[in-house]
Design a protein around this motif. Structure first.
Motif, mmCIF file in Angstrom:
data_model
loop_
_atom_site.group_PDB
_atom_site.id
_atom_site.type_symbol
_atom_site.label_atom_id
_atom_site.label_comp_id
_atom_site.label_asym_id
_atom_site.label_seq_id
_atom_site.Cartn_x
_atom_site.Cartn_y
_atom_site.Cartn_z
ATOM 1 N N GLN A 130 29.459 27.101 44.630
ATOM 2 C CA GLN A 130 28.796 25.901 44.137
ATOM 3 C C GLN A 130 29.772 24.747 43.945
ATOM 4 N N ARG A 131 31.060 25.026 43.900
ATOM 5 C CA ARG A 131 32.088 24.006 43.718
ATOM 6 C C ARG A 131 32.900 23.779 44.986
ATOM 7 N N GLY A 132 32.403 24.265 46.090
ATOM 8 C CA GLY A 132 33.045 24.027 47.374
ATOM 9 C C GLY A 132 34.222 24.914 47.679
ATOM 10 N N VAL A 133 34.451 25.933 46.860
ATOM 11 C CA VAL A 133 35.565 26.862 47.089
ATOM 12 C C VAL A 133 35.067 27.991 47.979
ATOM 13 N N ARG A 134 35.750 28.233 49.061
ATOM 14 C CA ARG A 134 35.274 29.197 50.058
ATOM 15 C C ARG A 134 36.107 30.478 50.114
ATOM 16 N N THR A 135 37.239 30.499 49.410
ATOM 17 C CA THR A 135 38.123 31.665 49.465
ATOM 18 C C THR A 135 38.535 32.069 48.060
ATOM 19 N N MET A 136 38.516 33.361 47.797
ATOM 20 C CA MET A 136 39.011 33.899 46.542
ATOM 21 C C MET A 136 40.056 34.965 46.856
ATOM 22 N N GLU A 137 41.088 35.012 46.032
ATOM 23 C CA GLU A 137 42.078 36.072 46.174
ATOM 24 C C GLU A 137 42.325 36.696 44.811
ATOM 25 N N TRP A 138 42.825 37.909 44.828
ATOM 26 C CA TRP A 138 43.237 38.575 43.600
ATOM 27 C C TRP A 138 44.150 39.730 43.970
ATOM 28 N N THR A 139 44.787 40.292 42.984
ATOM 29 C CA THR A 139 45.608 41.472 43.223
ATOM 30 C C THR A 139 44.965 42.672 42.530
ATOM 31 N N PHE A 140 45.241 43.841 43.073
ATOM 32 C CA PHE A 140 44.826 45.078 42.405
ATOM 33 C C PHE A 140 45.861 46.149 42.711
ATOM 34 N N ASP A 141 45.846 47.190 41.908
ATOM 35 C CA ASP A 141 46.764 48.304 42.102
ATOM 36 C C ASP A 141 46.283 49.134 43.300
ATOM 37 N N PRO A 142 47.040 49.169 44.396
ATOM 38 C CA PRO A 142 46.554 49.871 45.591
ATOM 39 C C PRO A 142 46.454 51.382 45.427
ATOM 40 N N LEU A 143 46.964 51.919 44.312
ATOM 41 C CA LEU A 143 46.822 53.356 44.076
ATOM 42 C C LEU A 143 45.467 53.718 43.466
ATOM 43 N N ILE A 144 44.683 52.741 43.053
ATOM 44 C CA ILE A 144 43.400 53.038 42.423
ATOM 45 C C ILE A 144 42.308 53.010 43.494
ATOM 46 N N ALA A 145 41.898 54.189 43.917
ATOM 47 C CA ALA A 145 41.020 54.323 45.069
ATOM 48 C C ALA A 145 39.660 53.655 44.850
ATOM 49 N N ARG A 146 39.107 53.760 43.634
ATOM 50 C CA ARG A 146 37.774 53.188 43.427
ATOM 51 C C ARG A 146 37.798 51.671 43.564
ATOM 52 N N ASN A 147 38.887 51.038 43.113
ATOM 53 C CA ASN A 147 39.001 49.594 43.257
ATOM 54 C C ASN A 147 39.192 49.195 44.717
ATOM 55 N N ALA A 148 39.964 49.988 45.440
ATOM 56 C CA ALA A 148 40.146 49.720 46.865
ATOM 57 C C ALA A 148 38.818 49.801 47.602
ATOM 58 N N GLY A 149 38.030 50.822 47.289
ATOM 59 C CA GLY A 149 36.730 50.963 47.936
ATOM 60 C C GLY A 149 35.804 49.802 47.628
ATOM 61 N N PHE A 150 35.804 49.352 46.375
ATOM 62 C CA PHE A 150 34.961 48.219 45.989
ATOM 63 C C PHE A 150 35.388 46.954 46.725
ATOM 64 N N ASN A 151 36.682 46.672 46.726
ATOM 65 C CA ASN A 151 37.171 45.441 47.334
ATOM 66 C C ASN A 151 36.978 45.419 48.845
ATOM 67 N N LEU A 152 37.340 46.506 49.501
ATOM 68 C CA LEU A 152 37.347 46.524 50.960
ATOM 69 C C LEU A 152 35.990 46.878 51.557
ATOM 70 N N ASN A 153 35.299 47.819 50.955
ATOM 71 C CA ASN A 153 34.048 48.314 51.539
ATOM 72 C C ASN A 153 32.826 47.611 50.982
ATOM 73 N N ARG A 154 32.745 47.486 49.661
ATOM 74 C CA ARG A 154 31.573 46.858 49.050
ATOM 75 C C ARG A 154 31.548 45.346 49.292
ATOM 76 N N LEU A 155 32.698 44.694 49.059
ATOM 77 C CA LEU A 155 32.749 43.242 49.207
ATOM 78 C C LEU A 155 33.082 42.805 50.636
#
Length: 285
Positions: A130-155
């Protein structure tokens, strides 16, 4: 109105609909936190999440949350009735980048796995669009499998960089003594669906052995030679690193080193993470 602007409006509406549906499914209302008391509540919740034993540094001070929100950044909270059960905070990157960096997101322990995190992330996405921003970034711990699945597969976001020792030595109750390697995630906010989930043939370079310790096919300078002509390589990580940190902290620290010394040189050599399947990162040239 041009066909391009119509298409953009449809995507913006679809993003808003997804956010509303996710919040309804999780039973929460996601809203901006704009008062000093809300900032205090948010800081206390983040402290409990990152320091379950009550010991350690708080990840964000209330005054900083107030300042970030007042300056026009994203400070969101998820409420179940009157209870604040989730917090997400993001701030803008360099002006020319048109980018939001989503710095921290946490969900109360009793609400983990109920969809609150997804509801907050999709609300943040809509807020950005809604504010014209088209890209988001963030960091996460790559050892946490559930977060990796959410970021890469769900989103459908991309794992764009491996960042060794990104935050230096951390002193909160969750991360102290475990290193601070992070994966940088980049999300095209107009991307509406995740990528293909095809199961490729792969060369497994890292996996747990029978005792749960990291078993490496090759390491260091030998990795490039070991992969040979392989098209896809796999790096399998433990299913529950947070639990391992509590019960076997030395073993979880070994996994930090093993993943760093395998994934980082691969990515520096041009390999890219294509996704994660059943706890195994898939990397292609």
């Amino acid at each position: 109105m041009t066909s391009g602007s119509v298409d953009l409006q449809l995507k913006l509406q679809a993003a808003a609909d997804q956010a509303r549906q996710a919040a309804a499914a999780a039973g929460v209302v996601v809203t901006q936190l704009s008062t000093a008391q809300q900032a205090m509540d948010a800081a206390e919740l983040l402290h409990r999440i990152w320091n379950p034993d009550g010991q350690g540094e708080t990840p964000m001070e209330p005054g900083l949350l107030v300042a970030l929100e007042h300056a026009g950044n994203y400070v969101g909270g998820a409420y179940a009735g009157d209870e604040l059960i989730g917090v997400t905070v993001g701030f803008f990157g360099a002006p020319q980048a048109s980018l939001m960096h989503s710095h921290i997101a946490g969900v109360a322990a009793h609400a983990v796995g109920t969809g609150v995190g997804a509801a907050m992330k999709l609300d943040q996405r809509t807020w950005c669009l809604q504010r014209g921003v088209r890209t988001m970034e963030w960091t996460f711990d790559p050892l946490i499998a559930r977060n990796a699945g959410f970021n890469l597969n769900r989103l459908g976001a991309r794992f764009t960089e491996y960042l060794p020792h990104f935050y230096g030595e951390m002193r909160d109750g969750t991360n102290a003594g475990q290193g601070s390697d992070r994966a940088l995630i980049t999300w095209d906010l107009l991307q509406m669906a995740p990528r293909s989930s095809a199961e490729p043939e792969l060369l497994l370079l890292l996996r747990p052995d029978d005792d749960g310790a990291p078993l490496r096919y090759a390491q260091g300078n030998d990795i490039a030679e070991a992969v040979g002509a392989a098209g896809v390589v796999g790096l399998q990580i433990p299913a529950d690193i947070p639990a391992m940190r509590q019960s076997q902290p030395e073993l979880s620290a070994q996994w930090r080193t093993a993943l760093r010394e395998t994934m980082h040189p691969l990515m520096q050599a041009g390999w890219q993470v294509h996704g994660i399947r059943n706890g195994t990162y898939l990397l292609g040239r």
